[in-house]
Design an enzyme around this catalytic site. Structure first.
Site, PDB file in Angstrom:
ATOM      1  N   PRO A   9      12.982  -4.407  11.148  1.00 41.22           N
ATOM      2  CA  PRO A   9      11.674  -4.478  11.797  1.00 41.22           C
ATOM      3  C   PRO A   9      10.556  -5.041  10.921  1.00 41.22           C
ATOM      4  O   PRO A   9      10.482  -4.748   9.727  1.00 41.22           O
ATOM      5  CB  PRO A   9      11.377  -3.011  12.166  1.00 41.22           C
ATOM      6  CG  PRO A   9      12.268  -2.197  11.300  1.00 41.22           C
ATOM      7  CD  PRO A   9      13.493  -3.038  11.060  1.00 41.22           C
ATOM      8  N   ASN A  10       9.730  -5.832  11.574  1.00 40.61           N
ATOM      9  CA  ASN A  10       8.515  -6.441  10.998  1.00 40.61           C
ATOM     10  C   ASN A  10       8.790  -7.607  10.055  1.00 40.61           C
ATOM     11  O   ASN A  10       7.849  -8.272   9.615  1.00 40.61           O
ATOM     12  CB  ASN A  10       7.638  -5.393  10.280  1.00 40.61           C
ATOM     13  CG  ASN A  10       7.065  -4.392  11.252  1.00 40.61           C
ATOM     14  OD1 ASN A  10       6.537  -4.779  12.286  1.00 40.61           O
ATOM     15  ND2 ASN A  10       7.211  -3.117  10.962  1.00 40.61           N
ATOM     16  N   ARG A  17       1.341 -11.462   6.017  1.00 41.61           N
ATOM     17  CA  ARG A  17       0.613 -10.283   5.529  1.00 41.61           C
ATOM     18  C   ARG A  17       1.272  -9.810   4.236  1.00 41.61           C
ATOM     19  O   ARG A  17       2.470 -10.024   4.039  1.00 41.61           O
ATOM     20  CB  ARG A  17       0.715  -9.122   6.520  1.00 41.61           C
ATOM     21  CG  ARG A  17       0.166  -9.379   7.887  1.00 41.61           C
ATOM     22  CD  ARG A  17      -1.293  -8.920   8.001  1.00 41.61           C
ATOM     23  NE  ARG A  17      -1.747  -8.914   9.389  1.00 41.61           N
ATOM     24  CZ  ARG A  17      -1.972 -10.010  10.117  1.00 41.61           C
ATOM     25  NH1 ARG A  17      -1.774 -11.200   9.578  1.00 41.61           N
ATOM     26  NH2 ARG A  17      -2.391  -9.921  11.360  1.00 41.61           N
ATOM     27  N   TYR A  22       5.577  -8.888  -0.517  1.00 42.53           N
ATOM     28  CA  TYR A  22       6.770  -9.477   0.088  1.00 42.53           C
ATOM     29  C   TYR A  22       6.938 -10.978  -0.143  1.00 42.53           C
ATOM     30  O   TYR A  22       7.938 -11.549   0.281  1.00 42.53           O
ATOM     31  CB  TYR A  22       6.774  -9.183   1.596  1.00 42.53           C
ATOM     32  CG  TYR A  22       6.814  -7.697   1.892  1.00 42.53           C
ATOM     33  CD1 TYR A  22       7.857  -6.904   1.418  1.00 42.53           C
ATOM     34  CD2 TYR A  22       5.799  -7.074   2.614  1.00 42.53           C
ATOM     35  CE1 TYR A  22       7.892  -5.540   1.668  1.00 42.53           C
ATOM     36  CE2 TYR A  22       5.833  -5.710   2.870  1.00 42.53           C
ATOM     37  CZ  TYR A  22       6.883  -4.960   2.382  1.00 42.53           C
ATOM     38  OH  TYR A  22       6.915  -3.605   2.637  1.00 42.53           O
ATOM     39  N   ASN A  75      18.834  -6.284   5.491  1.00 42.66           N
ATOM     40  CA  ASN A  75      17.572  -5.702   5.032  1.00 42.66           C
ATOM     41  C   ASN A  75      17.120  -4.801   6.179  1.00 42.66           C
ATOM     42  O   ASN A  75      16.547  -5.284   7.159  1.00 42.66           O
ATOM     43  CB  ASN A  75      16.516  -6.769   4.724  1.00 42.66           C
ATOM     44  CG  ASN A  75      15.232  -6.135   4.187  1.00 42.66           C
ATOM     45  OD1 ASN A  75      15.036  -4.924   4.305  1.00 42.66           O
ATOM     46  ND2 ASN A  75      14.362  -6.956   3.617  1.00 42.66           N
ATOM     47  N   ALA A  78      12.068  -0.756   7.265  1.00 44.54           N
ATOM     48  CA  ALA A  78      11.673   0.671   7.290  1.00 44.54           C
ATOM     49  C   ALA A  78      12.819   1.588   7.712  1.00 44.54           C
ATOM     50  O   ALA A  78      12.845   2.771   7.347  1.00 44.54           O
ATOM     51  CB  ALA A  78      10.475   0.860   8.207  1.00 44.54           C
ATOM     52  N   HIS A  81      14.902   3.950   5.350  1.00 46.53           N
ATOM     53  CA  HIS A  81      14.490   5.293   4.938  1.00 46.53           C
ATOM     54  C   HIS A  81      14.627   6.327   6.046  1.00 46.53           C
ATOM     55  O   HIS A  81      14.288   7.491   5.841  1.00 46.53           O
ATOM     56  CB  HIS A  81      13.033   5.224   4.443  1.00 46.53           C
ATOM     57  CG  HIS A  81      12.739   4.014   3.610  1.00 46.53           C
ATOM     58  ND1 HIS A  81      13.358   3.799   2.393  1.00 46.53           N
ATOM     59  CD2 HIS A  81      11.951   2.918   3.830  1.00 46.53           C
ATOM     60  CE1 HIS A  81      12.930   2.638   1.889  1.00 46.53           C
ATOM     61  NE2 HIS A  81      12.084   2.090   2.752  1.00 46.53           N
ATOM     62  N   GLU A  99      23.032  -4.155   0.882  1.00 46.64           N
ATOM     63  CA  GLU A  99      21.656  -3.824   1.284  1.00 46.64           C
ATOM     64  C   GLU A  99      20.689  -4.684   0.477  1.00 46.64           C
ATOM     65  O   GLU A  99      20.847  -4.818  -0.747  1.00 46.64           O
ATOM     66  CB  GLU A  99      21.415  -2.334   1.012  1.00 46.64           C
ATOM     67  CG  GLU A  99      20.016  -1.854   1.324  1.00 46.64           C
ATOM     68  CD  GLU A  99      19.845  -0.366   0.966  1.00 46.64           C
ATOM     69  OE1 GLU A  99      20.867   0.367   0.845  1.00 46.64           O
ATOM     70  OE2 GLU A  99      18.685   0.051   0.784  1.00 46.64           O
ATOM     71  N   ARG A 108       7.699   1.687  -5.652  1.00 52.86           N
ATOM     72  CA  ARG A 108       6.700   1.853  -4.598  1.00 52.86           C
ATOM     73  C   ARG A 108       6.552   3.340  -4.218  1.00 52.86           C
ATOM     74  O   ARG A 108       6.909   4.206  -5.001  1.00 52.86           O
ATOM     75  CB  ARG A 108       7.086   0.970  -3.410  1.00 52.86           C
ATOM     76  CG  ARG A 108       7.192  -0.518  -3.804  1.00 52.86           C
ATOM     77  CD  ARG A 108       7.464  -1.399  -2.616  1.00 52.86           C
ATOM     78  NE  ARG A 108       6.388  -1.314  -1.647  1.00 52.86           N
ATOM     79  CZ  ARG A 108       6.489  -1.761  -0.387  1.00 52.86           C
ATOM     80  NH1 ARG A 108       7.606  -2.315   0.027  1.00 52.86           N
ATOM     81  NH2 ARG A 108       5.475  -1.644   0.436  1.00 52.86           N
TER      82      ARG A 108
HETATM   83  O1  CA2 Z   1      11.245  -4.666   0.418  1.00 57.84           O
HETATM   84  C1  CA2 Z   1      11.820  -4.754   1.497  1.00 57.84           C
HETATM   85  O2  CA2 Z   1      12.498  -5.712   1.828  1.00 57.84           O
HETATM   86  C2  CA2 Z   1      11.628  -3.635   2.541  1.00 57.84           C
HETATM   87  O3  CA2 Z   1      12.860  -3.460   3.207  1.00 57.84           O
HETATM   88  C3  CA2 Z   1      10.563  -4.128   3.497  1.00 57.84           C
HETATM   89  C4  CA2 Z   1      10.165  -3.086   4.534  1.00 57.84           C
HETATM   90  C5  CA2 Z   1       9.837  -1.754   3.878  1.00 57.84           C
HETATM   91  O4  CA2 Z   1       9.599  -0.782   4.883  1.00 57.84           O
HETATM   92  C6  CA2 Z   1      10.947  -1.277   2.965  1.00 57.84           C
HETATM   93  O5  CA2 Z   1      10.536  -0.076   2.356  1.00 57.84           O
HETATM   94  C7  CA2 Z   1      11.243  -2.311   1.902  1.00 57.84           C
HETATM   95  C8  CA2 Z   1       8.951  -3.552   5.322  1.00 57.84           C
HETATM   96  C9  CA2 Z   1       9.135  -4.845   6.032  1.00 57.84           C
HETATM   97  C10 CA2 Z   1       7.819  -5.216   6.646  1.00 57.84           C
HETATM   98  O6  CA2 Z   1       7.594  -6.569   6.416  1.00 57.84           O
HETATM   99  C11 CA2 Z   1       6.327  -7.033   6.512  1.00 57.84           C
HETATM  100  C12 CA2 Z   1       6.186  -8.389   6.467  1.00 57.84           C
HETATM  101  C13 CA2 Z   1       4.947  -8.933   6.540  1.00 57.84           C
HETATM  102  C14 CA2 Z   1       3.837  -8.143   6.662  1.00 57.84           C
HETATM  103  C15 CA2 Z   1       3.967  -6.784   6.686  1.00 57.84           C
HETATM  104  C16 CA2 Z   1       5.236  -6.222   6.621  1.00 57.84           C
END
Ligand code: CA2
Length: 151
Positions: A9-10, A17, A22, A75, A78, A81, A99, A108
């Site tokens: 997701p996301n 963002r 990221y 990947n 979220a 977790h 993973e 973090r």
């Molecule tokens: O570091 C990673 O790849 C994560 O899997 C990214 C997840 C985060 O919840 C994990 O803890 C670590 C979040 C992905 C959200 O991606 C975004 C992309 C652009 C703007 C905001 C969020």
């Protein structure tokens, strides 16, 4: 070798963002880099890449590829977790799972330090931005290569 690549997701928002966490690359950029890596590989690699914002859909995609995938790169974002359902789906397929994280989840917030997925993965690659995906793909080809090249 058939490798399923799952983005959680996301991740479709990448590059727009929080580039400080990221990176600046979009998901399309990452997918293109993966395809280019495969094109340059001497191995017979086929990638199927899926992004979903929905836990149930990710579970279904994993199950739908049970007879196709030789390995899975994920990947879980979220869901890393929170999701026992994705963990169970991955362990049911019974192929190597790697993973992936763009960020170093251990550097973090505390809630990101636990992964439900790591326990069913061959390994975890994180903290290298888009390059985490390439490292994971390289590792998967390394794992699958010897068996597949015998066929
Ligand atoms: O570091 C990673 O790849 C994560 O899997 C990214 C997840 C985060 O919840 C994990 O803890 C670590 C979040 C992905 C959200 O991606 C975004 C992309 C652009 C703007 C905001 C969020």
């Amino acid at each position: 070798m058939n490798i399923l690549v799952l983005h959680g997701p996301n991740l479709h928002l990448l590059g727009r963002r929080q580039p400080e966490i990221y990176g600046v690359q979009t998901l399309q950029d990452i997918n293109k880099i993966l395809d280019q890596f495969v094109a340059a590989s001497p191995h017979d690699v086929v990638l199927k890449i899926v992004q979903s914002n929905h836990e149930g859909e990710i579970v279904s995609v994993i199950g739908d590829h049970i007879d196709w995938a030789d390995g899975i790169l994920i990947n879980p974002a979220a869901y890393t977790h929170t999701s026992i359902a994705i963990r169970d789906a991955l362990s049911t397929v019974g192929v190597p799972v790697i993973e992936i994280h763009l960020s170093n989840i251990y550097a973090r917030e505390e809630f990101r330090h636990h992964s439900y997925i790591s326990g069913v993965a061959e390994g975890v690659v994180g903290g290298f931005g888009a390059y985490s995906y390439i490292l994971a793909l390289q590792a998967m080809i390394h794992i699958l290569g010897p068996t597949m090249d015998d066929n």
